[in-house]
Scaffold this motif. Structure first.
Motif, PDB file in Angstrom:
ATOM      1  N   ASP A  73      23.225  29.043  38.502  1.00  0.00           N
ATOM      2  CA  ASP A  73      24.328  28.094  38.513  1.00  0.00           C
ATOM      3  C   ASP A  73      25.413  28.390  39.538  1.00  0.00           C
ATOM      4  OD1 ASP A  73      23.701  26.441  36.002  1.00  0.00           O
ATOM      5  OD2 ASP A  73      23.496  28.495  35.319  1.00  0.00           O
ATOM      6  N   ILE A  74      25.452  29.633  39.976  1.00  0.00           N
ATOM      7  CA  ILE A  74      26.651  30.037  40.722  1.00  0.00           C
ATOM      8  C   ILE A  74      26.736  29.385  42.104  1.00  0.00           C
ATOM      9  CG2 ILE A  74      26.908  32.240  39.538  1.00  0.00           C
ATOM     10  CD1 ILE A  74      25.675  33.528  42.092  1.00  0.00           C
ATOM     11  N   PRO A  75      27.960  29.086  42.513  1.00  0.00           N
ATOM     12  CA  PRO A  75      28.158  28.556  43.855  1.00  0.00           C
ATOM     13  C   PRO A  75      28.085  29.681  44.888  1.00  0.00           C
ATOM     14  CG  PRO A  75      30.272  28.794  42.734  1.00  0.00           C
ATOM     15  CD  PRO A  75      29.213  29.187  41.743  1.00  0.00           C
ATOM     16  N   GLU A  76      28.052  29.282  46.128  1.00  0.00           N
ATOM     17  CA  GLU A  76      28.196  30.270  47.194  1.00  0.00           C
ATOM     18  C   GLU A  76      29.659  30.733  47.159  1.00  0.00           C
ATOM     19  OE1 GLU A  76      26.895  28.543  50.933  1.00  0.00           O
ATOM     20  OE2 GLU A  76      28.390  29.814  51.936  1.00  0.00           O
ATOM     21  N   ILE A  77      29.892  32.032  47.196  1.00  0.00           N
ATOM     22  CA  ILE A  77      31.266  32.534  47.035  1.00  0.00           C
ATOM     23  C   ILE A  77      31.718  33.299  48.272  1.00  0.00           C
ATOM     24  CG2 ILE A  77      32.798  34.009  45.657  1.00  0.00           C
ATOM     25  CD1 ILE A  77      30.745  33.721  43.360  1.00  0.00           C
ATOM     26  N   LYS A  78      32.907  33.013  48.697  1.00  0.00           N
ATOM     27  CA  LYS A  78      33.483  33.778  49.799  1.00  0.00           C
ATOM     28  C   LYS A  78      34.801  34.352  49.321  1.00  0.00           C
ATOM     29  CE  LYS A  78      34.040  34.157  54.570  1.00  0.00           C
ATOM     30  NZ  LYS A  78      34.468  35.521  54.315  1.00  0.00           N
ATOM     31  N   SER A  79      34.981  35.638  49.470  1.00  0.00           N
ATOM     32  CA  SER A  79      36.218  36.273  48.990  1.00  0.00           C
ATOM     33  C   SER A  79      37.063  36.792  50.136  1.00  0.00           C
ATOM     34  CB  SER A  79      35.899  37.479  48.097  1.00  0.00           C
ATOM     35  OG  SER A  79      34.885  37.190  47.202  1.00  0.00           O
ATOM     36  N   ASN A  80      38.347  36.621  49.982  1.00  0.00           N
ATOM     37  CA  ASN A  80      39.299  37.198  50.937  1.00  0.00           C
ATOM     38  C   ASN A  80      40.316  38.017  50.160  1.00  0.00           C
ATOM     39  OD1 ASN A  80      38.476  35.390  53.251  1.00  0.00           O
ATOM     40  ND2 ASN A  80      39.131  33.893  51.732  1.00  0.00           N
ATOM     41  N   MET A  81      40.599  39.192  50.673  1.00  0.00           N
ATOM     42  CA  MET A  81      41.580  40.028  49.981  1.00  0.00           C
ATOM     43  C   MET A  81      42.728  40.345  50.934  1.00  0.00           C
ATOM     44  SD  MET A  81      39.034  42.458  47.777  1.00  0.00           S
ATOM     45  CE  MET A  81      37.706  42.726  48.919  1.00  0.00           C
ATOM     46  N   LEU A  82      43.902  39.869  50.567  1.00  0.00           N
ATOM     47  CA  LEU A  82      45.084  40.172  51.374  1.00  0.00           C
ATOM     48  C   LEU A  82      45.741  41.422  50.819  1.00  0.00           C
ATOM     49  CD1 LEU A  82      46.683  36.608  51.758  1.00  0.00           C
ATOM     50  CD2 LEU A  82      44.757  37.641  52.988  1.00  0.00           C
ATOM     51  N   GLU A  83      46.552  42.062  51.659  1.00  0.00           N
ATOM     52  CA  GLU A  83      47.214  43.293  51.225  1.00  0.00           C
ATOM     53  C   GLU A  83      48.693  43.243  51.558  1.00  0.00           C
ATOM     54  OE1 GLU A  83      44.590  46.296  53.152  1.00  0.00           O
ATOM     55  OE2 GLU A  83      44.041  46.830  51.101  1.00  0.00           O
ATOM     56  N   THR A  84      49.470  42.653  50.685  1.00  0.00           N
ATOM     57  CA  THR A  84      50.921  42.689  50.834  1.00  0.00           C
ATOM     58  C   THR A  84      51.415  43.728  49.836  1.00  0.00           C
ATOM     59  OG1 THR A  84      50.825  40.318  51.211  1.00  0.00           O
ATOM     60  CG2 THR A  84      53.013  41.276  50.847  1.00  0.00           C
ATOM     61  N   ALA A  85      51.714  44.896  50.344  1.00  0.00           N
ATOM     62  CA  ALA A  85      51.973  46.031  49.466  1.00  0.00           C
ATOM     63  C   ALA A  85      53.048  45.703  48.422  1.00  0.00           C
ATOM     64  CB  ALA A  85      52.398  47.234  50.287  1.00  0.00           C
ATOM     65  N   LEU A  86      52.776  46.112  47.232  1.00  0.00           N
ATOM     66  CA  LEU A  86      53.734  45.985  46.144  1.00  0.00           C
ATOM     67  C   LEU A  86      54.512  47.285  46.115  1.00  0.00           C
ATOM     68  CD1 LEU A  86      54.633  44.533  43.458  1.00  0.00           C
ATOM     69  CD2 LEU A  86      52.897  45.942  42.350  1.00  0.00           C
ATOM     70  N   GLU A  87      55.830  47.160  46.230  1.00  0.00           N
ATOM     71  CA  GLU A  87      56.614  48.371  46.371  1.00  0.00           C
ATOM     72  C   GLU A  87      56.339  49.364  45.245  1.00  0.00           C
ATOM     73  OE1 GLU A  87      60.714  47.586  47.313  1.00  0.00           O
ATOM     74  OE2 GLU A  87      61.226  49.626  46.658  1.00  0.00           O
ATOM     75  N   GLU A  88      56.257  48.835  44.028  1.00  0.00           N
ATOM     76  CA  GLU A  88      56.117  49.748  42.906  1.00  0.00           C
ATOM     77  C   GLU A  88      54.666  50.110  42.580  1.00  0.00           C
ATOM     78  OE1 GLU A  88      57.796  50.627  38.646  1.00  0.00           O
ATOM     79  OE2 GLU A  88      58.375  48.623  39.319  1.00  0.00           O
ATOM     80  N   GLY A  89      53.715  49.486  43.260  1.00  0.00           N
ATOM     81  CA  GLY A  89      52.312  49.739  42.922  1.00  0.00           C
ATOM     82  C   GLY A  89      51.812  51.040  43.518  1.00  0.00           C
ATOM     83  N   PRO A  90      50.809  51.647  42.920  1.00  0.00           N
ATOM     84  CA  PRO A  90      50.243  52.868  43.488  1.00  0.00           C
ATOM     85  C   PRO A  90      49.573  52.517  44.820  1.00  0.00           C
ATOM     86  CG  PRO A  90      48.906  52.102  41.646  1.00  0.00           C
ATOM     87  CD  PRO A  90      50.093  51.201  41.719  1.00  0.00           C
ATOM     88  N   TYR A  91      50.038  53.098  45.882  1.00  0.00           N
ATOM     89  CA  TYR A  91      49.585  52.752  47.240  1.00  0.00           C
ATOM     90  C   TYR A  91      49.773  51.266  47.533  1.00  0.00           C
ATOM     91  CZ  TYR A  91      47.920  57.487  47.151  1.00  0.00           C
ATOM     92  OH  TYR A  91      47.883  58.848  47.046  1.00  0.00           O
ATOM     93  N   GLY A  92      50.600  50.635  46.745  1.00  0.00           N
ATOM     94  CA  GLY A  92      50.896  49.216  46.974  1.00  0.00           C
ATOM     95  C   GLY A  92      50.045  48.265  46.162  1.00  0.00           C
ATOM     96  N   ALA A  93      49.171  48.798  45.285  1.00  0.00           N
ATOM     97  CA  ALA A  93      48.182  47.950  44.603  1.00  0.00           C
ATOM     98  C   ALA A  93      48.781  47.091  43.496  1.00  0.00           C
ATOM     99  CB  ALA A  93      47.071  48.823  44.021  1.00  0.00           C
ATOM    100  N   ARG A  94      48.189  45.901  43.339  1.00  0.00           N
ATOM    101  CA  ARG A  94      48.521  44.984  42.239  1.00  0.00           C
ATOM    102  C   ARG A  94      47.307  44.844  41.339  1.00  0.00           C
ATOM    103  NH1 ARG A  94      52.586  41.186  44.379  1.00  0.00           N
ATOM    104  NH2 ARG A  94      52.987  41.876  46.486  1.00  0.00           N
ATOM    105  N   GLY A  95      47.526  44.303  40.159  1.00  0.00           N
ATOM    106  CA  GLY A  95      46.416  44.061  39.239  1.00  0.00           C
ATOM    107  C   GLY A  95      45.562  42.893  39.714  1.00  0.00           C
ATOM    108  N   ILE A  96      44.241  42.995  39.501  1.00  0.00           N
ATOM    109  CA  ILE A  96      43.359  41.938  39.981  1.00  0.00           C
ATOM    110  C   ILE A  96      42.224  41.613  38.996  1.00  0.00           C
ATOM    111  CG2 ILE A  96      41.886  43.489  41.349  1.00  0.00           C
ATOM    112  CD1 ILE A  96      43.025  39.894  42.217  1.00  0.00           C
ATOM    113  N   GLY A  97      42.218  42.260  37.847  1.00  0.00           N
ATOM    114  CA  GLY A  97      41.125  42.040  36.899  1.00  0.00           C
ATOM    115  C   GLY A  97      41.006  40.615  36.411  1.00  0.00           C
ATOM    116  N   GLU A  98      42.113  40.026  36.060  1.00  0.00           N
ATOM    117  CA  GLU A  98      42.055  38.689  35.479  1.00  0.00           C
ATOM    118  C   GLU A  98      42.211  37.544  36.476  1.00  0.00           C
ATOM    119  OE1 GLU A  98      44.730  38.870  31.637  1.00  0.00           O
ATOM    120  OE2 GLU A  98      45.406  40.251  33.188  1.00  0.00           O
TER     121      GLU A  98
END
Ligand SMILES: Cc1cc2nc3c(=O)[nH]c(=O)nc-3n(C[C@H](O)[C@H](O)[C@H](O)COP(=O)(O)OP(=O)(O)OC[C@H]3O[C@@H](n4cnc5c(N)ncnc54)[C@H](O)[C@@H]3O)c2cc1C
Ligand code: FES
Ligand code: FES
Lengths: 774, 288, 155
Positions: free
Chosen positions: A706-731
């Motif tokens: 059923d799945i469509p063709e998927i293309k992913s893009n990941m931007l990196e705008t550092a989060l000041e308080e995140g570890p190495y700038g990381a944000r949550g992305i699970g959900e």
């Protein structure tokens, strides 16, 4: 920096999972194990008059039988509205009424069938809009007495378990000045998480009173705390161990009833572990589901597309018990307008008891439900104003310095970039030729934002233990349910410490030994636990440097670690001043055999700063960080069958910092496909409280076909308080999937499906209506 | 949870028949088990005896009988074997295509054609094709064997003409006299592992008078049915849009769909028409 | 009421006693403690229980243990040789084709069956071959990539 972070290192739990060696709860064996089964209510709403367990108790092989009366303590995550088993009333079809532990699952099942229950049926409430009315009969008569978190507001003498109110600016005045006002209604049904592993737990009540639990539970600490209330036990008398979890998605967070049921049974047969594993059927309607929503929007805009006012009402079908849902609906309330800056907003979000399955956290925590409406409503406004979907979004998008609906000031926001990247990649403006005259192509985008939706003071902690040979144990209570926790946290630890990823072993959560973590939910782990890991690693480094400074005669500030070697940064090539961390792992040793200190144990704790509960108008800063993103969808709609084929999807999210590209992409793809499932296939079909499709035969989740063709893009705008700038992305990647598809469907056929899922029958009906209107 | 039972696996048909006769309502035939075991898991069936027919000689054999020009499919032939069989693909492509649409690959390693037939679900995917192909069923009991058209064998949902003591041993398909083109369209909610909302089987056999159509429809009546009127319209006129329209219309009048969780009656009615037209057009395309 | 069966599991001939109503899945998991195959539905829909029976993949939840008498069964536990992973297992790790891992044993068995019968599958053929294995975590993309990578390496 950048040795391990940003690399697609292999999963820590890969080998055990591909070989079948990983032991999930249901895979665990004990020689004296008992098996539990639950008797569940056949009624949506009824009074329990009598429960007769005598025949069950008499069955050979039955070891324990419990009913609601055995364990009356009330508990719940944010509102205490639940007991282990139903007490005087049952409130949904599937409400546990009694349970049995027996030598074999077969005997347990037979015994359950021998329990006789007399009910007096009560009228059921199946629509939250009716259930919230003042004169509606009460599903929870004791609502006024229930304990609840201070940020939850039940309405006395009603079925409203939480009324969240948000007032920003002056909506009336702004509507008066708006050039246009648009009103719209959207709905989503209850859906199931459908982890492939059903809920499973093993509990053993020891003779000395100590409890041992092996559970497929996302949040060992929260579970322990809630169990402490139910069983009146000091927390150090409850040990929760989490083995690999076969998928959670929120459904195994908070307090899930299987564990207290197993404990109650085990308390009657001490020292004998009791296992309770849900059948797939039970999983569908007795495990937590995602609440349904009725969403109403009224939006005031200027000619140029500037949104000046919005009035929103969210009415949630939260089911029979709302101990978790009250916070889902609150989050829906304080995120009510989506990732846009709107100066005047009035919103009311009502969490309503109904006689439907119990709802709670599900990937997105309210965001899938609210964005379904927001993102379509925006498109229809844009069309009326002659703007493109991209234009109206860019015009109103949150940016640095914007104020959210709670008047939080935004920073490090790249939502607009996410929109632009997606729109460009799917060539939003370009029309595609369809493959057949009866099929129409369309494209759409939808955006989303989400914060971790935790209480402001939700904290995490981590320990880092350096062993005699320099290998390292990372000790945490964040759980691994597939999202890659162990791997990404090990990467953070390795990077911060300056050691190789393979030197890090990650412990399995066990509340007897591993330090507190609030819950593994809300995409908070890399952010919150990750911050704790950074601090633990820094703490360990300081201890190492303290010993090394004395030993090597170098200022601690001049020391660094690479590949597990401590060296003097002022003289990096000096071999005499390069020593492996193992040298100081157990403290500093002197030439005469004496020493100083002891094992290096780094300790890290993290609690977000600067956030509080919201005020009575829903104003303030209560979210520690936001994640933004956008999906694009290209669909082909078969106008004769109504079937929607999702051909391509593009996802762009700003991750702040990508800790592990492969794992992050896996989250985007997995979330997107789950969102696709809810868009096209999934819904609990409930009639008079009874779930009619509680099996895979009629509740369909996406297959590989059923799945469509998927293309992913990941931007990196550092989060000041995140570890190495990381944000949550699970959900987040789940959130905009359904509205992006709906917008693409609209683009294709010119009719809008406002109620999930987008079924062929709805499409045909909408097309027919469109035709009859001309 | 499956109730316990006694298990037999005879190698002689007569032993199967004796057991069936002896235990009557209390025994079930096991082929691939993909319907039976699910029903037993759910407690819908709880026989005390199970007789596994997979030990019978030739029960899972695909054989082309040259002399009689028929294809013989052992009742316990797996659907994967049918789908992969060169001879089936060559002369009865419709059946191969339909077999392939059942469940998943691993399921089809177990699921048998005889099971699909004897379970007699209106939505069973091989049945509309078997009806269109005018397949026959061989049934064997203590009194001997008899043969019947699949169309006559099926009586209603879960009901067929097997008497106590009988099993299906073989399906027989007459070899088409000329070239055949066929198409099975399964309309379902999900692309894989889903039951048919509607199933449409169309074949066209080349004969002296040009192509002759046979049409059968699944999941839209208590049993799969032949759409004779539609066939007649297609076979008695020069094919054009209008004729196809008429045939499709006639098929719509021949069915009695119901509303269930999978679809409404109305939707099924519409889909039969849409998919039948598409199947006919595809068949025509394939011979052109 | 127990019946004796002889079954070769992962190359080892075993004599065991089973009750007729025991499924192959239950037998493998409970009696032999081979818990790699999972019970995700018990009705043939999810594929988490996929194992080889006589060289063909089947849903072990829809096979009776007694039917395996005299036959060969291969489970995920029999795939690696010693500590050397099977190439599909390695590819699943390298391509991050698993998350929670609950579907993984069944998925790998289906993938192996595909490559046995069709060493050079197209993307579409891969999707078809694993359509009977539900995965709720990965969105399938990386699983498909892993399987294609193994096929390409061998061709
Ligand atoms: C997950 C799943 C998906 C499915 N998808 C589909 C689908 O897409 N399409 C579809 O058509 N079906 C589907 N089915 C149903 C089923 O797989 C098929 O009907 C299959 O062909 C049944 O064959 P079997 O050999 O497994 O039958 P069994 O379960 O062994 O038998 C079915 C019934 O027929 C009787 N029987 C079997 N063989 C004989 C015989 N030779 N003589 C007399 N009686 C006999 C049995 O006693 C039983 O009552 C699905 C089932 C599952 C579990
Ligand atoms: S457990 Fe066998 S298919 Fe789901
Ligand atoms: S990895 Fe979790 S179900 Fe596939």
């Amino acid at each position: 920096m950048g040795k391990v972070i940003g690399k697609s290192v292999n999963r820590k739990d890969g080998v055990e999972k591909v070989t079948g060696a990983a032991r999930y709860v249901d895979d665990m064996k004990f020689p004296n194990l008992l098996h539990a089964k639950v008797l569940r209510s056949p009624y949506a709403h009824a009074r329990i008059l009598e429960v007769d367990t005598s025949r069950a108790e008499a069955l050979p092989g039955v070891k324990a039988v419990i009913t609601g009366r055995c364990f009356p303590n009330i508990t719940g995550l944010y509102i205490g509205d639940r007991t282990v088993l139903a007490q005087e009333k049952v409130r949904y079809v599937g409400d546990p009424v009694a349970a049995v532990a027996a030598e074999t699952p077969e005997v347990a099942e037979q015994a359950v069938e021998l329990i006789e229950v007399e009910y007096e049926e009560l009228p059921g409430l199946f629509n939250p809009c009716e259930a919230m009315q003042e004169d509606a009969p009460l599903i929870h008569e004791n609502i006024n007495q229930y304990n609840h978190a201070d940020f939850i507001d039940p309405v006395p003498d009603s079925n409203i378990s939480n009324h969240f109110k948000l007032r920003k600016g002056d909506v009336e005045a702004a509507f008066a000045e708006a050039d246009y006002i648009f009103e719209d209604e959207y709905q989503t049904p209850m859906v199931q998480h459908v982890p492939i592993e059903t809920h499973s737990t093993i509990a053993r009540y020891n003779l000395d009173g100590k409890l041992k639990i092996w559970a497929s539970a996302q949040s060992p600490d929260a579970l322990r705390e809630l169990l402490g209330v139910i069983f009146n036990k000091p927390l150090n008398q409850i040990q929760v161990e989490t083995v690999p979890i076969g998928g959670g998605f929120g459904g195994k967070a908070g307090l899930t009833p299987e564990t207290p049921i197993a404990i109650c049974l085990s308390s009657l047969v001490r020292e004998r572990p009791v296992k309770l594993t849900y059948s797939r059927q039970e999983e569908f309607h007795c495990a937590t589901v995602r609440p349904g929503i009725y969403a109403n929007y009224k939006t005031g805009v200027k000619e140029d597309g500037d949104i000046v006012a919005q009035e929103i009402e969210y009415i949630w079908d939260a089911g029979a018990y709302n101990d978790y849902a009250v916070n889902v609906t609150k989050t829906g309330g304080y995120s009510c307008s989506g990732p846009y800056e709107i100066p005047n907003v009035k919103a009311d979000s009502y969490c309503v008891y109904t006689n439907h399955p119990v709802s709670g956290a599900y990937r997105g925590f309210g965001m899938c439900e609210v964005h379904w409406g927001i993102e379509q409503h925006l498109d229809s406004i844009a069309e009326e104003l002659g703007l493109s979907p991209l234009e109206i979004r860019l015009k109103n998008a949150l940016q640095d310095g914007s104020l959210t609906v709670t008047s939080e000031v935004m920073q490090d926001v790249a939502y607009s970039e996410c929109l632009e990247v997606t729109a460009e990649q799917i060539e939003l403006e370009k029309e595609e030729e369809s493959t057949s005259p009866t099929k129409l192509r369309g494209k759409g985008i939808a955006g989303a934002y989400k914060g971790p939706s935790t209480p402001p003071n939700a904290s995490s902690s981590a320990l880092i233990q350096i062993l005699a040979d320099g290998s390292i144990n990372l000790i945490i209570t964040a759980t691994e349910m597939g999202q890659g926790t162990y791997t990404s946290l090990a990467q953070i630890a390795a990077e911060t410490l300056g050691v190789a990823i393979d030197d890090i072993n990650v412990s399995t959560p066990n509340t007897d030994y591993t330090p507190h973590d609030w819950q593994t939910v809300g995409s908070r782990t890399v952010f919150s636990t990750g911050n704790a890991v950074v601090r633990a690693a820094e703490d360990a480094r300081e201890q190492l440097f303290d010993y090394a400074a004395e030993d090597l005669g170098v200022e601690a500030a001049d020391l660094d670690i690479e590949e597990g070697i401590i060296f003097d940064t002022t003289e990096p090539a000096n071999e005499d001043k390069r020593v492996p961390i193992s040298k100081y792992a157990l403290g500093l040793q002197y030439a005469d055999g004496s020493g100083r200190g002891g094992q290096v144990i780094g300790r890290g704790i993290y609690m977000p700063e600067g956030i509080t509960n919201l005020d009575e108008y829903g104003q303030g800063k209560t979210v520690n960080h936001w994640t933004f993103g956008c999906h694009g969808a290209e669909v082909e709609v078969d106008t004769e069958t109504g079937q929607v084929e999702v051909l391509k999807m593009t996802t762009t999210f700003d991750l702040g910092k990508v800790i592990n590209p492969q794992l992050a992409e896996g989250q985007l793809e997995g979330g997107l496909v789950q969102g696709y499932g809810t868009a096209i296939l999934e819904e609990l079909i409930i009639e008079e409280g009874e779930v009619l499709n509680n099996s895979f035969v009629d509740y369909k989740i996406p297959t590989a076909m059923d799945i469509p063709e998927i293309k992913s893009n990941m931007l990196e705008t550092a989060l000041e308080e995140g570890p190495y700038g990381a944000r949550g992305i699970g959900e987040p990647a789940m959130i905009p999937a359904a509205p992006a598809i709906a917008n693409a469907v609209y683009d294709a056929i010119g009719v809008r499906i406002k109620e999930l899922p987008i079924t062929p029958e709805k499409i045909l009906q909408a097309l027919a209506e469109k035709e009859s209107k001309g | 949870m499956i109730n316990n039972f006694e298990y037999f696996k005879p190698s002689q048909v007569k032993d199967v028949a004796s057991l069936l006769k002896a235990y009557a309502d209390n025994i079930k035939v096991l082929a691939g088990g993909t319907d039976l075991l699910v029903a037993m898991q759910e407690g819908d069936l709880a026989p005390d005896y199970i007789v596994d027919i997979k030990g019978l000689t030739d029960i899972d054999r695909i054989k082309y009988d040259k002399e009689n020009q028929i294809l013989r499919l052992g009742a316990a032939t797996s659907l994967n074997d049918i789908a992969a069989s060169k001879v089936v693909q060559k002369h009865w492509p419709l059946l191969a295509e339909a077999a392939q649409t059942v469940g998943s690959y691993q399921l089809r390693n177990r699921a048998t054609i005889g099971g699909n037939l004897c379970n007699s679900s209106p939505a069973a995917d091989t049945l509309a094709p078997l009806v269109a192909l005018e397949a026959e069923v061989e049934m064997v009991g203590l009194e001997g064997s008899r043969i019947m058209k699949v169309k006559d064998f099926l009586v209603g949902p879960g009901q067929n003409r097997l008497s106590t003591g009988e099993i299906v041993t073989e399906l027989r398909l007459p070899k088409p006299s000329g070239a055949v083109k066929g198409r099975y369209i399964k309309h379902s909610r999900r692309k894989a592992v889903d039951l048919a909302t509607v199933g449409v089987a169309v074949i066209a056999e080349e004969g002296d008078l040009g192509y002759r159509f046979k049409v059968a429809l699944g999941a839209v009546a208590p049993t799969p049915i032949r759409a004779y009127q539609a066939e007649k319209i297609l076979n008695e006129s020069e094919l054009n849009e209008d004729i196809i329209d008429k045939a499709v219309q006639a098929a719509g009048e021949a069915i009695f769909p119901i509303t269930d969780l999978r679809a409404s009656k109305d939707y099924r009615l519409k889909m039969v028409k849409v998919q039948l037209r598409r199947a006919i057009e595809k068949v025509i395309d394939s011979w052109e | 009421m127990k019946e004796k069966i002889k079954v070769t599991v992962n190359g080892e001939l075993r004599s065991e006693e089973v009750t007729p109503n025991q499924t192959l899945l239950n037998f493998l998991r409970e009696d032999l403690d081979l818990t790699g195959a999972k019970n995700g539905c018990n009705e043939g829909e999810c594929g988490a229980c996929t194992v080889f029976l006589e060289g063909k993949v089947v849903n072990a939840c829809l096979v009776l243990a007694i039917e395996a008498d005299g036959k060969e069964v291969e489970t995920i536990e029999g795939l690696a040789s010693g500590t050397e992973l099977h190439e599909l297992q390695q590819a699943f790790i390298d391509y991050a084709a698993l998350q929670c891992g609950y579907c993984t044993p069944g998925m790998i068995m289906s993938a192996k069956a595909l490559l046995n019968r069709n060493p050079n599958p197209t993307r579409e053929e891969v999707k078809e071959a694993i359509a009977g294995n539900l995965c709720r975590c990965t969105g399938y993309e990386k699983i498909i990539e892993a399987i294609i990578a193994v096929a390409e390496k061998n061709s």
